[in-house]
Enzyme design. Structure first.
Site, short mmCIF file in Angstrom:
data_model
loop_
_atom_site.label_atom_id
_atom_site.label_comp_id
_atom_site.label_asym_id
_atom_site.label_seq_id
_atom_site.Cartn_x
_atom_site.Cartn_y
_atom_site.Cartn_z
N TYR A 9 140.11 89.15 25.41
CA TYR A 9 138.99 89.39 26.17
C TYR A 9 138.80 90.89 26.57
O TYR A 9 138.02 91.60 26.32
CB TYR A 9 139.09 88.74 27.67
CG TYR A 9 137.93 88.76 28.34
CD1 TYR A 9 136.97 87.58 28.32
CD2 TYR A 9 137.45 89.72 29.29
CE1 TYR A 9 135.78 87.58 29.17
CE2 TYR A 9 136.45 89.88 30.02
CZ TYR A 9 135.59 88.57 30.11
OH TYR A 9 134.30 88.78 30.68
N SER B 114 137.07 77.97 37.13
CA SER B 114 137.65 77.57 38.13
C SER B 114 138.15 78.81 39.08
O SER B 114 138.33 78.71 39.96
CB SER B 114 138.84 76.63 37.68
OG SER B 114 139.93 77.46 37.30
N SER C 235 148.30 74.50 47.22
CA SER C 235 146.89 73.91 46.29
C SER C 235 147.41 72.57 45.73
O SER C 235 148.61 72.59 45.01
CB SER C 235 146.65 75.02 45.22
OG SER C 235 145.65 74.15 44.07
N ASP D 164 127.72 90.06 29.82
CA ASP D 164 127.80 90.59 31.72
C ASP D 164 128.49 91.97 31.64
O ASP D 164 128.13 92.80 32.34
CB ASP D 164 128.45 89.66 32.39
CG ASP D 164 129.73 89.23 32.27
OD1 ASP D 164 130.39 89.47 31.19
OD2 ASP D 164 130.29 88.24 33.21
N ASP E 258 130.53 85.05 36.43
CA ASP E 258 131.09 83.38 37.35
C ASP E 258 130.82 83.73 38.66
O ASP E 258 130.40 82.72 39.26
CB ASP E 258 132.77 83.75 36.99
CG ASP E 258 132.78 83.69 35.33
OD1 ASP E 258 131.57 83.36 34.48
OD2 ASP E 258 134.02 83.74 34.76
P1 ADP Z 1 138.94 79.27 34.39
O1 ADP Z 1 138.43 80.11 35.29
O2 ADP Z 1 138.03 79.34 32.89
O3 ADP Z 1 139.22 77.97 34.63
P2 ADP Z 1 141.07 81.37 34.49
O4 ADP Z 1 142.18 81.53 33.73
O5 ADP Z 1 139.83 82.40 34.80
O6 ADP Z 1 140.24 79.96 33.87
O7 ADP Z 1 141.31 80.91 35.75
C1 ADP Z 1 142.23 79.80 36.18
C2 ADP Z 1 143.18 80.30 37.23
O8 ADP Z 1 142.75 80.23 38.31
C3 ADP Z 1 144.33 79.24 37.23
O9 ADP Z 1 145.58 79.78 36.39
C4 ADP Z 1 144.90 79.53 38.57
O10 ADP Z 1 145.71 80.60 38.83
C5 ADP Z 1 143.65 79.79 39.31
N1 ADP Z 1 142.93 78.65 39.93
C6 ADP Z 1 141.78 78.04 39.74
N2 ADP Z 1 141.60 76.95 40.64
C7 ADP Z 1 142.81 76.78 41.22
C8 ADP Z 1 143.28 75.83 42.21
N3 ADP Z 1 142.45 74.69 42.50
N4 ADP Z 1 144.54 75.99 42.74
C9 ADP Z 1 144.98 76.86 42.40
N5 ADP Z 1 144.83 77.86 41.60
C10 ADP Z 1 143.73 77.65 40.81
MG MG Z 2 138.06 82.29 34.98
#
Ligand code: ADP
Ligand code: MG
Length: 423
Positions: free
Chosen positions: A244, A141, A78, A47, A192
């Site tokens: 990355y 996420s 959260s 990407d 994403d």
């Molecule tokens: P991935 O996107 O693969 O899950 P990333 O490191 O890119 O991993 O993103 C994860 C980060 O996104 C978490 O460390 C947090 O900071 C944030 N995050 C994602 N989901 C939540 C949630 N439900 N509540 C709070 N923070 C979140």
């Molecule tokens: Mg991510």
């Protein structure tokens, strides 16, 4: 039988987010919105090279309950974080500057920041987040929380972007990319957020990052008796951020050395026969650059091939030679990521190898790598056998037990409507 991590229903996710909102703010939210995590079928680390990728939205979502506030403050909670955080939206600064937003609130406040940067009028807000997308598992996420926030703000501020359908969704996705790159400080490439906004049930999304265009590619695995098993290796991946960014820099340096704006240009030239890959590589004097370029160019070609396989399957049923070819492409993608791009790890390699020997048609790591998740294309009837074999292999090597999910192509972000309970 190994457990598979269930996706919450819309009603369950909404209930959880509303409950957290009520417990924190003593009130009911204006509404609840959700956005999915994703897996990428093929087209990894393409990407940010203006390339092609083929992700699908998971049934697993992040839910946000949100109400606007009359001031310029965001108050956030959260279920996956601790405590309540307050951010002044007028002083949100870029990552690495004195006003940077520490931790997870950056992903939420960053979306409001990006909207304001682009002239959109958004209010302060209070927000409660809950999610069944595994955290940091390569299932995005981060895009899920950004995109759920974006559609919520779009709605309460009456920006009208979600109603503008795909172009509006693309714009919201682009705002979320700015939030992640500039405020959270993660230099990710846009896949994403595009799938979390633009996913469609029963389809993968062929995303062309060069011009932002997208095509929905039918992916009805059920009709073919197939399942896409996601293996969350739960491997610690502390190196991921720097690695990355390093991959991205090397690709940019290689494009510069070749005199092109992005490696996509090389990939197109190879695809239409104007160049051959070997002579392109011969023009690079750095071995690391050669290997990275070979991955990117061959990976973009594999995306094209897999799309052709899927779109040519009669009635969308993937079987026989087409199924074998799809499996071969997934396997080749993993090999290229492991050897040329060097973003795999022992847990991912073990997941992929074990899944294949237990009967998967093909398997590969998915997402950025160095941990995170792998996918395996399996006959639905042998899903348990494959999952059990992977779990046993992990136990044997003393690795943390993996988690399993099923990826069925699901919808992109939006309001959660219907069947919402009173809280
Ligand atoms: P991935 O996107 O693969 O899950 P990333 O490191 O890119 O991993 O993103 C994860 C980060 O996104 C978490 O460390 C947090 O900071 C944030 N995050 C994602 N989901 C939540 C949630 N439900 N509540 C709070 N923070 C979140
Ligand atoms: Mg991510």
């Amino acid at each position: 039988m190994t457990d598979v991590l269930p996706a919450w229903t819309a009603a369950e996710g909404a209930h959880r987010a509303q409950e957290l909102f009520a417990a924190t703010f003593g009130d009911r939210p204006a509404g609840v919105w959700a956005a999915p995590g994703r897996v990428n079928l093929i087209g990894e680390h393409t990407d940010y090279n203006d390339g092609l990728c083929l992700p699908l939205a998971l049934p697993h979502c992040t839910f946000v309950a949100l109400s606007p506030r009359p001031d310029r403050t965001a108050v956030l909670v959260s279920a996956q974080g601790s405590g309540t955080r307050t951010v002044d939206l007028d002083t949100v600064g870029r990552a690495g500057t004195t006003h940077e937003v520490a931790g997870w609130p950056a992903y939420v406040a960053g979306v409001a920041w990006a909207m304001v940067e682009e002239g959109l009028d958004v209010p302060g807000f209070q927000i409660a987040v809950d999610s069944c997308v595994p955290f940091g598992a390569g299932l995005s996420s981060s895009a899920a929380i950004e995109c759920a926030t974006a559609v919520a703000l779009d709605d309460v501020a009456s920006l009208g972007l979600l109603q503008a359908d795909d172009p509006g969704r693309a714009r919201l996705g682009a705002l979320c990319v700015r939030a992640e790159n500039e405020i959270a400080g993660a230099p990710t490439g846009g896949m994403d957020q595009a799938i979390a906004m633009r996913g469609k049930p029963g389809h993968a999304l062929l995303l062309d990052v060069a011009d932002g265009s997208a095509r929905h590619v039918p992916l009805d695995l059920d009709a073919s008796g197939l399942s896409l098993l996601v293996i969350d290796t739960r491997a610690p991946h502390q190196l991921v951020d720097g690695q990355y960014a390093r991959r991205r820099e090397v690709c940019e340096a290689a494009a510069h050395a070749l005199g092109v704006p992005s490696l996509r240009v090389v990939s197109d030239a190879v695809a239409d026969g104007g160049e051959d890959l070997a002579s392109v590589l011969a023009r690079l004097h750095d071995d690391e650059q050669r290997r990275r370029v070979r991955h990117v160019v061959t990976e973009i070609a594999r995306v094209r091939e897999l799309v052709e396989v899927l779109e040519s399957a009669p009635g969308g049923v993937l079987e026989g030679d087409r199924l074998a070819e799809a499996g071969r492409l997934l396997d080749a993608s993993h090999t290229s990521l492991a050897s040329d791009y060097e973003v795999s790890c022992p847990e991912l390699d073990l997941a992929v190898e074990t899944a294949r020997s237990a009967g998967a048609h093909g398997a590969r790591m998915t997402g950025g790598g160095f941990g995170g998740s792998a996918i395996a294309l399996v006959d639905s009837a042998s899903m348990d056998t494959v999952a059990d074999a992977v779990a046993a292999a992990f136990a044997n090597r003393g690795f943390t037990p993996p988690a399993f999910l099923l990826a069925t192509a699901s919808a992109g972000a939006g309001p959660v409507t219907g069947n919402l309970e009173e809280t």
